[in-house]
Motif scaffolding. Sequence first.
Motif, short mmCIF file in Angstrom:
data_model
loop_
_atom_site.label_atom_id
_atom_site.label_comp_id
_atom_site.label_asym_id
_atom_site.label_seq_id
_atom_site.Cartn_x
_atom_site.Cartn_y
_atom_site.Cartn_z
N LYS A 153 0.83 -1.21 0.00
CA LYS A 153 0.00 0.00 0.00
C LYS A 153 0.86 1.26 0.00
CE LYS A 153 -4.17 -1.82 2.25
NZ LYS A 153 -5.08 -1.69 3.42
N ILE A 154 1.95 1.23 0.76
CA ILE A 154 2.84 2.39 0.78
C ILE A 154 3.49 2.57 -0.59
CG2 ILE A 154 4.88 3.42 1.85
CD1 ILE A 154 4.26 1.82 4.37
N LYS A 155 3.85 1.46 -1.23
CA LYS A 155 4.43 1.53 -2.58
C LYS A 155 3.48 2.22 -3.54
CE LYS A 155 7.81 -2.15 -3.45
NZ LYS A 155 8.05 -3.41 -4.19
N ALA A 156 2.21 1.84 -3.47
CA ALA A 156 1.21 2.44 -4.35
C ALA A 156 1.06 3.93 -4.05
CB ALA A 156 -0.13 1.73 -4.17
N GLN A 157 1.19 4.30 -2.78
CA GLN A 157 1.04 5.70 -2.40
C GLN A 157 2.21 6.53 -2.92
OE1 GLN A 157 -1.84 6.66 -0.68
NE2 GLN A 157 -1.14 8.68 -1.31
N PHE A 158 3.38 5.93 -3.01
CA PHE A 158 4.55 6.65 -3.50
C PHE A 158 4.34 7.11 -4.95
CE2 PHE A 158 6.68 6.11 0.28
CZ PHE A 158 8.01 6.52 0.24
N LYS A 159 3.56 6.36 -5.71
CA LYS A 159 3.28 6.77 -7.09
C LYS A 159 2.40 8.02 -7.09
CE LYS A 159 3.67 2.07 -8.93
NZ LYS A 159 2.99 0.95 -9.64
N VAL A 160 1.55 8.14 -6.08
CA VAL A 160 0.70 9.33 -5.95
C VAL A 160 1.56 10.53 -5.55
CG1 VAL A 160 -1.24 10.36 -4.70
CG2 VAL A 160 -1.29 7.93 -5.31
N PHE A 161 2.56 10.28 -4.71
CA PHE A 161 3.45 11.36 -4.28
C PHE A 161 4.08 12.09 -5.46
CE2 PHE A 161 4.44 8.97 -0.06
CZ PHE A 161 3.20 9.34 0.43
N GLU A 162 4.48 11.34 -6.45
CA GLU A 162 5.14 11.94 -7.61
C GLU A 162 4.22 12.94 -8.30
OE1 GLU A 162 6.25 8.65 -10.03
OE2 GLU A 162 7.83 7.93 -8.68
N ASP A 166 3.14 18.16 -9.02
CA ASP A 166 2.59 18.92 -10.13
C ASP A 166 1.42 19.80 -9.71
OD1 ASP A 166 4.40 17.76 -11.93
OD2 ASP A 166 3.10 16.02 -12.24
N ASP A 167 0.99 19.67 -8.46
CA ASP A 167 -0.08 20.52 -7.93
C ASP A 167 0.58 21.72 -7.25
OD1 ASP A 167 -1.92 21.68 -5.97
OD2 ASP A 167 -3.24 20.00 -6.42
N PRO A 168 0.40 22.93 -7.79
CA PRO A 168 1.09 24.11 -7.24
C PRO A 168 0.87 24.30 -5.74
CG PRO A 168 0.10 24.64 -9.35
CD PRO A 168 -0.41 23.28 -8.98
N ALA A 169 -0.36 24.12 -5.27
CA ALA A 169 -0.67 24.34 -3.85
C ALA A 169 0.03 23.31 -2.96
CB ALA A 169 -2.17 24.30 -3.62
N ILE A 174 4.80 21.34 0.49
CA ILE A 174 5.95 20.45 0.63
C ILE A 174 7.25 21.25 0.62
CG2 ILE A 174 7.23 18.57 -0.49
CD1 ILE A 174 4.52 17.57 -1.59
N TYR A 175 7.29 22.26 -0.22
CA TYR A 175 8.48 23.13 -0.30
C TYR A 175 8.72 23.82 1.04
CZ TYR A 175 11.44 26.99 -2.01
OH TYR A 175 12.44 27.91 -2.20
N ARG A 176 7.67 24.35 1.65
CA ARG A 176 7.78 25.01 2.95
C ARG A 176 8.21 23.99 4.02
NH1 ARG A 176 5.62 29.61 5.56
NH2 ARG A 176 5.33 29.28 7.81
#
Length: 269
Positions: A153-162, A166-169, A174-176
């Motif tokens: 499940k964590i592996k699948a979530q890592f694909k979502v992280f990528e 691409d979402d500016p907000a 994450i940048y902050r």
Amino acid sequence: MGNKSSKKSKKSAEPTTPKPRERADTTPAVGPNKDGLPTPTTSTPTSTSAPSQETQPKKGSGIRGRSETVDPSSQGGFSIKKAEELFTKYREPNAEQIGPSGIGSLCTDLSVNPEDVTVLIFAYHLGAQEMGYFSREEFLTGLQKLNCDSISKIKAQFKVFEKELDDPAIFKEIYRFGFFFAKEADQKILDLQMASDMLQLLMGDRFFHSKNFLNFLTKQTSYKAINLDQWMSLLEFCRTVSDDFSNYDESSAWPVLLDEYVVWAKGEL
């Protein structure tokens, strides 16, 4: 920190509790007896009365008069027991945290490089406070929010992280987070080398100015660290200022650090 504190005037940047259902009145009906005292009336139960709670079958169980305990993870839900097993597997011996070695083992099982930006995003979702460490509370609470109780499940979530990058907000959040995650807990500024490493991880070639700014940091000698305002302003600068600086307004409230970058970059054009 050199001219870090020198800066133009800066503009300020930046969820009914339902009432409990009333129970049906189960008080037996009463009426006066010959002595004028209230006497409970009786009624003969009919054959259509519902079965008692003890014999009422659990809905969906398929078995009358018997309830079953179902592991929520078997139905696609979250199992805190499985999450705790993961924590136990990777935690440091006799400690309530996962350390660098445990995170390395976790990354190996996830088939991901520990230096990949997705690991930083994972730390962001866990709400981690210290680089290289996940506390028990951070790990279990974070996995529950992500609905992950297994490596798959964590592996699948890592694909979502990528895709979140691409979402500016979300990227801004994450940048902050990266600034606070990378700095020392007792410091308000981020060491220049650590700032450069974090900027490379988060920005890389994402923006035209990000690569040039990193080059500028290696050339200049006035700054030894970066503060939060400079950090967040850099992101806005990279998003809004054109490659040739044609829309750059030097009278705007940019930190002096960025003004100096513009002067340097123009000389490099």
